[in-house]
Design a protein around this motif. Structure first.
Motif, PDB file in Angstrom:
ATOM      1  N   VAL A  11       0.863  -1.172   0.000  1.00 11.57           N
ATOM      2  CA  VAL A  11       0.000   0.000   0.000  1.00 11.57           C
ATOM      3  C   VAL A  11       0.904   1.228   0.000  1.00 11.57           C
ATOM      4  O   VAL A  11       1.708   1.412   0.917  1.00 11.57           O
ATOM      5  N   TYR A  23      -2.445   1.661  11.212  1.00 10.92           N
ATOM      6  CA  TYR A  23      -2.486   0.204  11.091  1.00 10.92           C
ATOM      7  C   TYR A  23      -2.120  -0.477  12.418  1.00 10.92           C
ATOM      8  O   TYR A  23      -2.743  -1.463  12.808  1.00 10.92           O
ATOM      9  N   ILE A  65       2.321  -6.972   5.269  1.00 12.99           N
ATOM     10  CA  ILE A  65       1.644  -5.794   4.738  1.00 12.99           C
ATOM     11  C   ILE A  65       2.717  -4.731   4.653  1.00 12.99           C
ATOM     12  O   ILE A  65       3.330  -4.365   5.656  1.00 12.99           O
ATOM     13  N   HIS A  89      -7.903  -3.121  -2.535  1.00 11.82           N
ATOM     14  CA  HIS A  89      -8.218  -3.144  -1.112  1.00 11.82           C
ATOM     15  C   HIS A  89      -7.418  -4.254  -0.469  1.00 11.82           C
ATOM     16  O   HIS A  89      -6.967  -5.184  -1.111  1.00 11.82           O
ATOM     17  N   LEU A  90      -7.222  -4.103   0.806  1.00 13.18           N
ATOM     18  CA  LEU A  90      -6.524  -5.080   1.622  1.00 13.18           C
ATOM     19  C   LEU A  90      -7.584  -5.829   2.401  1.00 13.18           C
ATOM     20  O   LEU A  90      -8.510  -5.220   2.929  1.00 13.18           O
ATOM     21  N   LEU A  92      -8.428  -8.270   5.612  1.00 11.23           N
ATOM     22  CA  LEU A  92      -7.937  -8.764   6.893  1.00 11.23           C
ATOM     23  C   LEU A  92      -9.057  -9.515   7.606  1.00 11.23           C
ATOM     24  O   LEU A  92     -10.185  -9.006   7.702  1.00 11.23           O
ATOM     25  N   ARG A 127     -11.557   2.799   5.884  1.00 10.58           N
ATOM     26  CA  ARG A 127     -10.534   3.524   5.120  1.00 10.58           C
ATOM     27  C   ARG A 127      -9.394   3.897   6.048  1.00 10.58           C
ATOM     28  O   ARG A 127      -9.628   4.315   7.181  1.00 10.58           O
ATOM     29  N   ASP A 128      -8.164   3.776   5.523  1.00  9.78           N
ATOM     30  CA  ASP A 128      -7.024   4.264   6.288  1.00  9.78           C
ATOM     31  C   ASP A 128      -6.933   5.775   6.100  1.00  9.78           C
ATOM     32  O   ASP A 128      -7.738   6.355   5.351  1.00  9.78           O
ATOM     33  N   ASN A 132      -7.295   4.569   1.503  1.00 13.20           N
ATOM     34  CA  ASN A 132      -7.225   3.195   1.011  1.00 13.20           C
ATOM     35  C   ASN A 132      -8.264   2.333   1.717  1.00 13.20           C
ATOM     36  O   ASN A 132      -8.467   2.448   2.917  1.00 13.20           O
ATOM     37  N   ILE A 134      -9.893  -1.041   3.268  1.00 13.24           N
ATOM     38  CA  ILE A 134      -9.491  -2.258   3.976  1.00 13.24           C
ATOM     39  C   ILE A 134     -10.776  -3.021   4.287  1.00 13.24           C
ATOM     40  O   ILE A 134     -11.670  -2.498   4.962  1.00 13.24           O
ATOM     41  N   GLU A 135     -10.876  -4.231   3.747  1.00 13.57           N
ATOM     42  CA  GLU A 135     -12.022  -5.086   4.044  1.00 13.57           C
ATOM     43  C   GLU A 135     -11.684  -5.907   5.280  1.00 13.57           C
ATOM     44  O   GLU A 135     -10.695  -6.624   5.297  1.00 13.57           O
TER      45      GLU A 135
END
Length: 139
Positions: A11, A23, A65, A89-90, A92, A127-128, A132, A134-135
């Motif tokens: 990312v 994070y 990551i 998307h990331l 987790l 969202r970060d 971005n 993040i699921e």
């Protein structure tokens, strides 16, 4: 053919320190490994003239990551919606999505409360600080 295995999920961010804090605090990650890479081979490898990258790697179950801040910074490529071509998307996984959601800091932007999809997977997108996606899912 050579066998491939996951190594990292990258990312790109504009503020590495802010992203690391997000994070680490939001997902309760251990402090990351940090390093900087520069030089001609790196610049050629990433296709960015004169590039330097500041990296942070969070190690999770054998994969990483990777957050990276580039100098020079490129154009914004953050997809505003998950269905935009090129959006990323990331993903987790958590054991208890409702507990994760309840513990989120009020400053963390979410797309919705946790929902159960047709497949039975429970999802919630956040969202970060860079926007971005993040699921966070509970399968």
């Amino acid at each position: 053919m050579t066998r491939l295995a996951p190594h990292h999920f990258g990312v790109t961010v504009t503020d590495l320190d802010r992203a690391v804090e997000f994070y680490r605090d939001t997902f309760d990650f251990d402090p990351p490994d940090r390093f900087t890479v520069s030089g001609e081979a790196f610049a050629d490898g990433v296709g960015v003239e004169g590039a330097t990258g500041r990296f942070a790697h969070f190690v999770l179950d054998g994969a990483r990551i990777e957050l990276v801040e580039y100098d020079p910074e490129g154009d914004d490529a953050t997809g505003a919606a998950v269905n935009q071509p090129g959006a990323k998307h990331l993903g987790l996984a958590v054991d208890d999505l409702d507990a994760f959601y309840a513990d989120l800091d009020s400053s963390v932007e979410t797309l919705s409360e946790p929902r159960t999809t047709e497949s039975g997977t429970r999802i919630c997108f956040v969202r970060d600080p860079e926007g971005n996606l993040i699921e966070v899912l509970e399968a």
